[in-house]
Motif scaffolding. Sequence first.
Motif, mmCIF file in Angstrom:
data_model
loop_
_atom_site.group_PDB
_atom_site.id
_atom_site.type_symbol
_atom_site.label_atom_id
_atom_site.label_comp_id
_atom_site.label_asym_id
_atom_site.label_seq_id
_atom_site.Cartn_x
_atom_site.Cartn_y
_atom_site.Cartn_z
ATOM 1 N N PHE B 21 21.502 47.017 -40.848
ATOM 2 C CA PHE B 21 22.413 46.075 -40.202
ATOM 3 C C PHE B 21 23.369 46.777 -39.237
ATOM 4 C CE2 PHE B 21 26.337 43.490 -40.132
ATOM 5 C CZ PHE B 21 25.811 42.378 -39.505
ATOM 6 N N GLU B 22 23.873 47.921 -39.651
ATOM 7 C CA GLU B 22 24.740 48.689 -38.749
ATOM 8 C C GLU B 22 23.980 49.046 -37.474
ATOM 9 O OE1 GLU B 22 27.581 51.041 -41.999
ATOM 10 O OE2 GLU B 22 25.731 51.958 -41.301
ATOM 11 N N TYR B 23 22.734 49.431 -37.659
ATOM 12 C CA TYR B 23 21.911 49.746 -36.495
ATOM 13 C C TYR B 23 21.795 48.543 -35.571
ATOM 14 C CZ TYR B 23 17.818 50.781 -33.686
ATOM 15 O OH TYR B 23 16.966 50.968 -32.640
ATOM 16 N N MET B 24 21.573 47.371 -36.164
ATOM 17 C CA MET B 24 21.460 46.164 -35.350
ATOM 18 C C MET B 24 22.721 45.936 -34.528
ATOM 19 S SD MET B 24 19.546 43.216 -37.593
ATOM 20 C CE MET B 24 19.936 42.011 -36.293
ATOM 21 N N VAL B 25 23.857 46.076 -35.189
ATOM 22 C CA VAL B 25 25.131 45.853 -34.495
ATOM 23 C C VAL B 25 25.263 46.801 -33.304
ATOM 24 C CG1 VAL B 25 27.631 46.081 -34.705
ATOM 25 C CG2 VAL B 25 26.327 44.952 -36.514
ATOM 26 N N LEU B 26 25.103 48.079 -33.570
ATOM 27 C CA LEU B 26 25.241 49.070 -32.505
ATOM 28 C C LEU B 26 24.188 48.841 -31.416
ATOM 29 C CD1 LEU B 26 25.979 52.340 -34.523
ATOM 30 C CD2 LEU B 26 27.563 50.638 -33.601
ATOM 31 N N SER B 27 22.989 48.518 -31.860
ATOM 32 C CA SER B 27 21.900 48.320 -30.909
ATOM 33 C C SER B 27 22.175 47.156 -29.960
ATOM 34 C CB SER B 27 20.611 48.074 -31.691
ATOM 35 O OG SER B 27 19.575 47.692 -30.831
ATOM 36 N N VAL B 28 22.634 46.042 -30.530
ATOM 37 C CA VAL B 28 22.954 44.885 -29.685
ATOM 38 C C VAL B 28 24.039 45.244 -28.684
ATOM 39 C CG1 VAL B 28 24.038 42.607 -29.690
ATOM 40 C CG2 VAL B 28 22.222 43.125 -31.326
ATOM 41 N N LEU B 29 25.053 45.948 -29.171
ATOM 42 C CA LEU B 29 26.134 46.363 -28.276
ATOM 43 C C LEU B 29 25.595 47.249 -27.152
ATOM 44 C CD1 LEU B 29 29.254 47.166 -30.467
ATOM 45 C CD2 LEU B 29 28.907 45.280 -28.887
ATOM 46 N N SER B 30 24.715 48.164 -27.507
ATOM 47 C CA SER B 30 24.228 49.142 -26.525
ATOM 48 C C SER B 30 23.460 48.475 -25.384
ATOM 49 C CB SER B 30 23.325 50.168 -27.211
ATOM 50 O OG SER B 30 22.060 49.597 -27.497
ATOM 51 N N GLU B 31 22.953 47.272 -25.655
ATOM 52 C CA GLU B 31 22.187 46.583 -24.611
ATOM 53 C C GLU B 31 23.073 45.697 -23.748
ATOM 54 O OE1 GLU B 31 19.498 44.530 -27.061
ATOM 55 O OE2 GLU B 31 18.136 46.232 -27.356
ATOM 56 N N GLN B 32 24.345 45.662 -24.049
ATOM 57 C CA GLN B 32 25.260 44.796 -23.311
ATOM 58 C C GLN B 32 25.765 45.490 -22.054
ATOM 59 O OE1 GLN B 32 24.273 42.536 -25.074
ATOM 60 N NE2 GLN B 32 25.348 41.097 -23.756
ATOM 61 N N PRO B 33 26.061 44.722 -20.996
ATOM 62 C CA PRO B 33 26.525 45.303 -19.736
ATOM 63 C C PRO B 33 27.597 46.374 -19.904
ATOM 64 C CG PRO B 33 26.269 42.947 -19.481
ATOM 65 C CD PRO B 33 25.952 43.261 -20.920
ATOM 66 N N GLU B 34 28.706 46.037 -20.501
ATOM 67 C CA GLU B 34 29.777 47.022 -20.684
ATOM 68 C C GLU B 34 29.751 47.613 -22.092
ATOM 69 O OE1 GLU B 34 32.042 48.109 -18.374
ATOM 70 O OE2 GLU B 34 30.758 47.005 -16.973
ATOM 71 N N ARG B 35 28.575 47.498 -22.754
ATOM 72 C CA ARG B 35 28.486 47.870 -24.172
ATOM 73 C C ARG B 35 29.573 47.162 -24.968
ATOM 74 N NH1 ARG B 35 27.499 54.351 -23.263
ATOM 75 N NH2 ARG B 35 25.577 54.101 -22.122
ATOM 76 N N THR B 36 29.836 45.955 -24.569
ATOM 77 C CA THR B 36 30.944 45.195 -25.127
ATOM 78 C C THR B 36 30.495 43.771 -25.414
ATOM 79 O OG1 THR B 36 32.603 46.495 -23.959
ATOM 80 C CG2 THR B 36 33.234 44.256 -24.604
#
Lengths: 141, 141
Positions: B21-36
């Motif tokens: 789950f932690e991986y999912m969270v970080l992964s989703v963030l990493s794909e975001q424009p501002e990582r945000t």
Amino acid sequence: MISLPAALDARMQRETPLTFFEYMVLSVLSEQPERTLQMSELATRTSASLSRLSHVVGRLEKRCLLERARVPGAGRRTVATLTEAGYREVVAAAPGHVAAVREYLIDVLEPHELATLRRIGIAVDAAINRRRPDVDPPRTS
Amino acid sequence: MISLPAALDARMQRETPLTFFEYMVLSVLSEQPERTLQMSELATRTSASLSRLSHVVGRLEKRCLLERARVPGAGRRTVATLTEAGYREVVAAAPGHVAAVREYLIDVLEPHELATLRRIGIAVDAAINRRRPDVDPPRTS
DNA sequence: CGCACGTTGTTGACGCATCAAGTTCGGCTG
DNA sequence: CAGCCGAACTTGATGCGTCAACAACGTGCG
């Protein structure tokens, strides 16, 4: 895959005083000849570690839904036996559990989809247990 | 269905310092424009309750893998942003995660089985969310 | 203009799972 | 026959998820 177990568990706990896993334990016992099974056997049949099972059985015993008994002269073997109250509990819970599984899974699938899902389950289980055939293994490294 | 998430989670924790789950969270963030991303949006994209997300993000923040910031003048909105360290962590963990999913699921299935599984997932999700379209709902009764 | 309400997050308590260590047997081996 | 090993459980500590309560912030209604 992530949502389904959560949804099932949530629904079960709304309708009955049993977790999905607790239901599995009682259910497996209820299908046994003397409503009795050895701990380790019960563990494998519910795909749980012996440790987890021990904790859960401990709680279920406190709630008087089953009883534990050592088997004398047979190593450290222990068997769990469903009580009358436990049997009534499973019987009462069963329709709801079955209905939930049907509603969320069985009824929304075509027969061939269900058949494929069955094959998928078997294949995945094989892949998982290929190099790690034991649950709760002793530390060998 | 029961074994797979457990197996994946176990394997991830052996190989990386990240939960699935932690991986999912970080992964989703990493794909975001501002990582945000905003907390609530992050919650829906990881199919988690806002409460669970808040706890996990709290821990990840303590480990300096991401940061939280209130958005001024916009209700109580909060956004989470991946740090450099967080980004490196996901990138390092990604190959292992992908390999595990392939090994346990993708690679053991025929293409048509995978396609069917996809349809099954969609159907099941629809069934679950039919009468319960909200996660973490306010108590209306 | 005030306040009641909905939205959006956070927090604390509690329950369950997991992991590692301990316990209790039988069996084997020297 | 003594000690050692493995099998079968149990136990305690720790960590995560859930639930319910709370907190903070806009907004619209009276």
